[in-house]
Design an enzyme around this catalytic site. Structure first.
Site, PDB file in Angstrom:
ATOM      1  N   ARG A  95      -7.431  -7.499  -9.409  1.00  0.00           N
ATOM      2  CA  ARG A  95      -8.169  -8.745  -9.623  1.00  0.00           C
ATOM      3  C   ARG A  95      -9.621  -8.408  -9.890  1.00  0.00           C
ATOM      4  O   ARG A  95     -10.014  -7.241  -9.830  1.00  0.00           O
ATOM      5  CB  ARG A  95      -8.087  -9.626  -8.370  1.00  0.00           C
TER       6      ARG A  95
ATOM      7  N   LYS B 151       0.803  -1.219   0.000  1.00  0.00           N
ATOM      8  CA  LYS B 151       0.000   0.000   0.000  1.00  0.00           C
ATOM      9  C   LYS B 151       0.839   1.274   0.000  1.00  0.00           C
ATOM     10  O   LYS B 151       0.408   2.302  -0.508  1.00  0.00           O
ATOM     11  CB  LYS B 151      -0.973  -0.026   1.176  1.00  0.00           C
TER      12      LYS B 151
ATOM     13  N   ASN C 231      -7.030  -2.862  -6.246  1.00  0.00           N
ATOM     14  CA  ASN C 231      -7.139  -4.317  -6.237  1.00  0.00           C
ATOM     15  C   ASN C 231      -6.921  -4.837  -7.652  1.00  0.00           C
ATOM     16  O   ASN C 231      -7.679  -4.510  -8.570  1.00  0.00           O
ATOM     17  CB  ASN C 231      -8.516  -4.748  -5.723  1.00  0.00           C
TER      18      ASN C 231
ATOM     19  N   GLY D  35      -9.378  -4.877   6.330  1.00  0.00           N
ATOM     20  CA  GLY D  35      -9.572  -4.163   7.579  1.00  0.00           C
ATOM     21  C   GLY D  35      -8.624  -4.556   8.692  1.00  0.00           C
ATOM     22  O   GLY D  35      -8.652  -3.950   9.772  1.00  0.00           O
TER      23      GLY D  35
ATOM     24  N   LYS E 118      -4.536  10.592   6.866  1.00  0.00           N
ATOM     25  CA  LYS E 118      -5.570  11.426   7.477  1.00  0.00           C
ATOM     26  C   LYS E 118      -6.852  10.603   7.569  1.00  0.00           C
ATOM     27  O   LYS E 118      -7.238   9.925   6.622  1.00  0.00           O
ATOM     28  CB  LYS E 118      -5.806  12.668   6.619  1.00  0.00           C
TER      29      LYS E 118
ATOM     30  N   GLU F 140      -9.604   2.234  -5.767  1.00  0.00           N
ATOM     31  CA  GLU F 140     -10.531   2.590  -4.697  1.00  0.00           C
ATOM     32  C   GLU F 140     -10.173   3.940  -4.074  1.00  0.00           C
ATOM     33  O   GLU F 140      -9.002   4.254  -3.865  1.00  0.00           O
ATOM     34  CB  GLU F 140     -10.540   1.495  -3.634  1.00  0.00           C
TER      35      GLU F 140
END
Length: 450
Positions: A291, A116, A289, A165, A201, A275
């Site tokens: 995929r 990420k 992602n 998550g 943030k 996203e």
């Protein structure tokens, strides 16, 4: 085109890939654990191979066994579905070393977007707006506090690897930060084997908007509109829709073109989803992602494009046969993820389905691999199926969803169907007035009626 495709997955996505293969006239190989011997995709595939015992690490994540299954059956390509090995760059490389096609992005793009921190840095270079935060991993509490003060509290501590998550903690004040860092690192290490974290943030009432993309790896790429995935519990999506009630045509076209251009610049291959968090008219990249997504049917319903079929086509080397000008987005689509879980506590509810009756009618689609008498095993995710509806307008779509939910029968186990029957009648949902924290507030305040 590929001669034979091995589907390295299970459940509804394995069945979904199998259907696309059949429409292309490509023979299929189903793989399964001993727990999935009676699964629907195993019954319908041209061939099947048992690849191990129930535990995913011994079967669906067992790369040597998957390679052996390809060799035994003569499969020249693998479709990974979602989850399991779908975003494993090394798996894609190993398949290439054995002259087996991987129906997915290039390994370098999987690897880049799988981290990420690197994904965020790459997005910035490609001109995609990102959430304010640290430029890289945070090594100690002193550095974390410095970054947090710069971007302002509250802040979100996030694991650099993985998703779902896990390894995500909010620090509302300076006093919270040290504990959030420690907890996030511990969770990340346990879940992903990597305790690297970074700071972003924390937006208070954002929506989760994602852009579906498709590229052929040769510099051609398009976007297929957005999906609003803001109804979530513990960062897990439960309801998706397109178009988003929060966007107008100008905002949609603008962010879509930014993303499509980035994919063209990357020479991205296959399907993917970029996203964002969206708040006060601004988009902030959170991840990509690489995929097919669980919620891809929402896009298929409003574009009439088979994303899996296109994924296979470009994976086999075909050029993109669709231009941005070809795309139309008529009507509205909604998806509910029906899980084998208690509708309030979300406690898993594996077991035998005694009665099963999916809804039907105009504009109603159910993607599921279960059937009456099927036993949902306790070893994997709890998805029973996805209910997707399409209508000319959002109000029509909501009424159709309400009708379909009332028709849906799954007896013998607990499911989240009652949750959706509540949501579809809630005024905030009817008005499209929700954000990523709305569902957890609704549940915490006792909004559910069972």
């Amino acid at each position: 085109m590929f001669e034979k495709i091995l589907i390295a997955n299970r459940g509804e996505i394995a069945l979904r890939v199998l259907r696309a293969c059949k429409e292309l006239g490509i023979p299929t190989v189903a793989v399964h654990s001993t727990a999935d011997a009676n699964a629907m995709h195993v019954r319908l595939a041209d061939e099947s191979v048992c690849i191990g015992p129930p535990a995913a690490r011994d079967s669906y994540l067992n790369i040597p066994n998957l390679l052996a299954a390809c060799e035994i059956t003569g499969a020249d390509a693998v479709h990974p579905g979602y989850g399991f090995l779908s975003e494993n760059a090394r798996f894609a490389e190993i398949l290439a070393e054995h002259n087996i096609g991987f129906i997915g992005p290039k390994a370098e793009h999987i690897r880049t977007m799988g981290d990420k921190i690197e994904a965020k840095q790459t997005a910035k270079k490609l001109g995609i707006p990102v959430v304010p935060g640290s430029d890289g991993g945070i090594t100690d509490d002193v550095e974390a506090l410095k970054v947090a003060k710069k971007i302002g509290f509250p802040v979100l501590v996030k694991a650099a690897a993985g998703g779902g998550g896990r390894g995500m903690k909010v620090a509302h004040t300076e006093a919270d930060l040290s504990m959030a860092l420690s907890t996030a690192r511990t969770e990340a290490k346990a879940a992903f084997g990597d305790d690297a974290v970074y700071l972003e943030k924390y937006l208070t009432r954002p929506r989760h908007i994602e852009i579906q993309v498709l590229g052929d790896g040769k510099g051609n790429a398009i976007h297929l509109g957005e999906r609003d995935c803001s109804l979530q519990r513990r960062h897990q999506k439960v309801w998706e829709e397109s178009p988003s009630p929060a966007l107008n045509l100008e905002a949609r076209d603008k962010i879509g073109e930014v993303v499509a251009k980035a994919m063209r610049d990357m020479q991205y291959l296959g399907v993917g989803t970029v996203e964002f968090l969206y708040e006060d008219g601004a988009f902030y990249f959170i991840e990509m992602n690489t995929r097919i997504q669980v919620e891809h049917p929402v896009t298929e319903m409003i574009t009439d494009i088979d994303l899996i079929l296109e994924q296979i086509r470009v994976g086999a080397g075909a050029e993109l046969g669709i231009t941005q000008k070809d795309l139309r987005f008529p009507g509205h689509a909604l998806e509910c993820r029906v899980n084998a879980e208690h509708p309030i506590t979300f406690r898993p509810s594996p077991g035998k389905i005694l009665h099963y009756h999916p809804p039907g009618g105009l504009g109603v689609r159910v993607d599921s691999a279960v059937y009456q008498g099927y036993t949902i095993p306790p070893y994997y995710d709890s998805l029973v199926g996805k209910l997707i509806v399409h209508g000319r307008t959002r109000p029509e779509c909501l009424m159709r969803l309400k009708r379909a939910l009332d028709e849906f029968v799954v007896d013998g186990i607990e499911t989240t169907l009652p949750l959706f029957r509540n949501l579809v009648r809630n005024q905030d949902i009817i008005d499209g007035n929700y954000h990523i924290h709305w569902l957890e507030h609704f549940l915490a305040e006792g909004g559910m009626e069972v």
